[in-house]
Design a protein around this motif. Structure first.
Motif, PDB file in Angstrom:
ATOM      1  N   MET A   1       0.953  -5.628  14.899  1.00  0.00           N
ATOM      2  CA  MET A   1       0.158  -5.162  13.790  1.00  0.00           C
ATOM      3  C   MET A   1      -0.810  -6.275  13.405  1.00  0.00           C
ATOM      4  O   MET A   1      -0.450  -7.437  13.388  1.00  0.00           O
ATOM      5  CB  MET A   1       1.040  -4.787  12.605  1.00  0.00           C
ATOM      6  N   PHE A   2      -2.034  -5.883  13.092  1.00  0.00           N
ATOM      7  CA  PHE A   2      -3.069  -6.817  12.677  1.00  0.00           C
ATOM      8  C   PHE A   2      -3.532  -6.460  11.273  1.00  0.00           C
ATOM      9  O   PHE A   2      -3.630  -5.282  10.926  1.00  0.00           O
ATOM     10  CB  PHE A   2      -4.271  -6.750  13.623  1.00  0.00           C
ATOM     11  N   TYR A   3      -3.828  -7.469  10.469  1.00  0.00           N
ATOM     12  CA  TYR A   3      -4.375  -7.261   9.134  1.00  0.00           C
ATOM     13  C   TYR A   3      -5.805  -7.769   9.110  1.00  0.00           C
ATOM     14  O   TYR A   3      -6.071  -8.886   9.567  1.00  0.00           O
ATOM     15  CB  TYR A   3      -3.548  -8.011   8.076  1.00  0.00           C
ATOM     16  N   LEU A   4      -6.707  -6.948   8.602  1.00  0.00           N
ATOM     17  CA  LEU A   4      -8.107  -7.325   8.461  1.00  0.00           C
ATOM     18  C   LEU A   4      -8.415  -7.472   6.980  1.00  0.00           C
ATOM     19  O   LEU A   4      -8.224  -6.533   6.205  1.00  0.00           O
ATOM     20  CB  LEU A   4      -9.017  -6.240   9.045  1.00  0.00           C
ATOM     21  N   ALA A   5      -8.890  -8.628   6.576  1.00  0.00           N
ATOM     22  CA  ALA A   5      -9.307  -8.844   5.190  1.00  0.00           C
ATOM     23  C   ALA A   5     -10.824  -8.697   5.152  1.00  0.00           C
ATOM     24  O   ALA A   5     -11.539  -9.441   5.829  1.00  0.00           O
ATOM     25  CB  ALA A   5      -8.886 -10.226   4.720  1.00  0.00           C
ATOM     26  N   VAL A   6     -11.304  -7.723   4.391  1.00  0.00           N
ATOM     27  CA  VAL A   6     -12.734  -7.412   4.356  1.00  0.00           C
ATOM     28  C   VAL A   6     -13.309  -7.683   2.967  1.00  0.00           C
ATOM     29  O   VAL A   6     -12.592  -7.686   1.975  1.00  0.00           O
ATOM     30  CB  VAL A   6     -12.990  -5.948   4.775  1.00  0.00           C
ATOM     31  N   ASP A   7     -14.623  -7.898   2.922  1.00  0.00           N
ATOM     32  CA  ASP A   7     -15.297  -8.181   1.657  1.00  0.00           C
ATOM     33  C   ASP A   7     -15.354  -6.974   0.728  1.00  0.00           C
ATOM     34  O   ASP A   7     -15.201  -7.096  -0.472  1.00  0.00           O
ATOM     35  CB  ASP A   7     -16.719  -8.702   1.905  1.00  0.00           C
ATOM     36  N   ASP A   8     -15.629  -5.785   1.283  1.00  0.00           N
ATOM     37  CA  ASP A   8     -15.751  -4.567   0.472  1.00  0.00           C
ATOM     38  C   ASP A   8     -14.809  -3.506   1.041  1.00  0.00           C
ATOM     39  O   ASP A   8     -15.177  -2.743   1.936  1.00  0.00           O
ATOM     40  CB  ASP A   8     -17.200  -4.079   0.479  1.00  0.00           C
ATOM     41  N   PHE A   9     -13.596  -3.472   0.527  1.00  0.00           N
ATOM     42  CA  PHE A   9     -12.539  -2.593   1.030  1.00  0.00           C
ATOM     43  C   PHE A   9     -12.980  -1.135   1.073  1.00  0.00           C
ATOM     44  O   PHE A   9     -12.863  -0.471   2.103  1.00  0.00           O
ATOM     45  CB  PHE A   9     -11.284  -2.746   0.167  1.00  0.00           C
TER      46      PHE A   9
ATOM     47  N   TYR B   1      -3.033   0.053  18.865  1.00  0.00           N
ATOM     48  CA  TYR B   1      -2.563  -0.987  17.952  1.00  0.00           C
ATOM     49  C   TYR B   1      -2.688  -0.520  16.505  1.00  0.00           C
ATOM     50  O   TYR B   1      -3.685   0.099  16.138  1.00  0.00           O
ATOM     51  CB  TYR B   1      -3.370  -2.278  18.121  1.00  0.00           C
ATOM     52  N   VAL B   2      -1.683  -0.826  15.709  1.00  0.00           N
ATOM     53  CA  VAL B   2      -1.738  -0.494  14.291  1.00  0.00           C
ATOM     54  C   VAL B   2      -2.478  -1.615  13.574  1.00  0.00           C
ATOM     55  O   VAL B   2      -2.164  -2.795  13.741  1.00  0.00           O
ATOM     56  CB  VAL B   2      -0.325  -0.314  13.698  1.00  0.00           C
ATOM     57  N   MET B   3      -3.477  -1.236  12.788  1.00  0.00           N
ATOM     58  CA  MET B   3      -4.301  -2.178  12.050  1.00  0.00           C
ATOM     59  C   MET B   3      -4.160  -1.864  10.563  1.00  0.00           C
ATOM     60  O   MET B   3      -4.037  -0.705  10.179  1.00  0.00           O
ATOM     61  CB  MET B   3      -5.770  -2.032  12.442  1.00  0.00           C
ATOM     62  N   ALA B   4      -4.203  -2.893   9.752  1.00  0.00           N
ATOM     63  CA  ALA B   4      -4.194  -2.717   8.306  1.00  0.00           C
ATOM     64  C   ALA B   4      -5.442  -3.392   7.743  1.00  0.00           C
ATOM     65  O   ALA B   4      -5.819  -4.478   8.176  1.00  0.00           O
ATOM     66  CB  ALA B   4      -2.957  -3.336   7.689  1.00  0.00           C
ATOM     67  N   VAL B   5      -6.070  -2.735   6.792  1.00  0.00           N
ATOM     68  CA  VAL B   5      -7.241  -3.289   6.119  1.00  0.00           C
ATOM     69  C   VAL B   5      -6.855  -3.598   4.684  1.00  0.00           C
ATOM     70  O   VAL B   5      -6.163  -2.807   4.034  1.00  0.00           O
ATOM     71  CB  VAL B   5      -8.416  -2.278   6.130  1.00  0.00           C
ATOM     72  N   THR B   6      -7.304  -4.743   4.195  1.00  0.00           N
ATOM     73  CA  THR B   6      -7.051  -5.144   2.821  1.00  0.00           C
ATOM     74  C   THR B   6      -8.281  -5.845   2.269  1.00  0.00           C
ATOM     75  O   THR B   6      -9.127  -6.302   3.030  1.00  0.00           O
ATOM     76  CB  THR B   6      -5.794  -6.047   2.728  1.00  0.00           C
ATOM     77  N   GLN B   7      -8.374  -5.928   0.962  1.00  0.00           N
ATOM     78  CA  GLN B   7      -9.481  -6.630   0.299  1.00  0.00           C
ATOM     79  C   GLN B   7      -9.301  -8.131   0.456  1.00  0.00           C
ATOM     80  O   GLN B   7      -8.209  -8.647   0.240  1.00  0.00           O
ATOM     81  CB  GLN B   7      -9.536  -6.260  -1.182  1.00  0.00           C
TER      82      GLN B   7
END
Length: 53
Positions: free
Chosen positions: A1-9, A43-49
């Motif tokens: 699992m991967f986590y992506l931290a983005v500027d504008d969720f 792949y399971v990806m997670a997006v977060t602020q």
């Protein structure tokens, strides 16, 4: 699992939602929004602020 931290969720999720398979729709965990999806390779990806620590 991967986590992506983005500027504008919200903008990021709105943009990728039609392109991916949603695993868990937008949810909140300990004050943090999360969105889970599967990429084309499975792949399971997670997006977060993105946060400052």
């Amino acid at each position: 699992m991967f986590y992506l931290a983005v500027d504008d969720f919200d903008a990021y999720v709105d943009r990728i939602r039609p392109l991916v398979t949603v695993q868990k729709d937008v949810m909140e965990h300990q004050g943090q929004k999360l969105f889970y999806f599967t990429d084309p390779n499975g792949y399971v990806m997670a997006v977060t602020q993105k946060q400052t620590w």
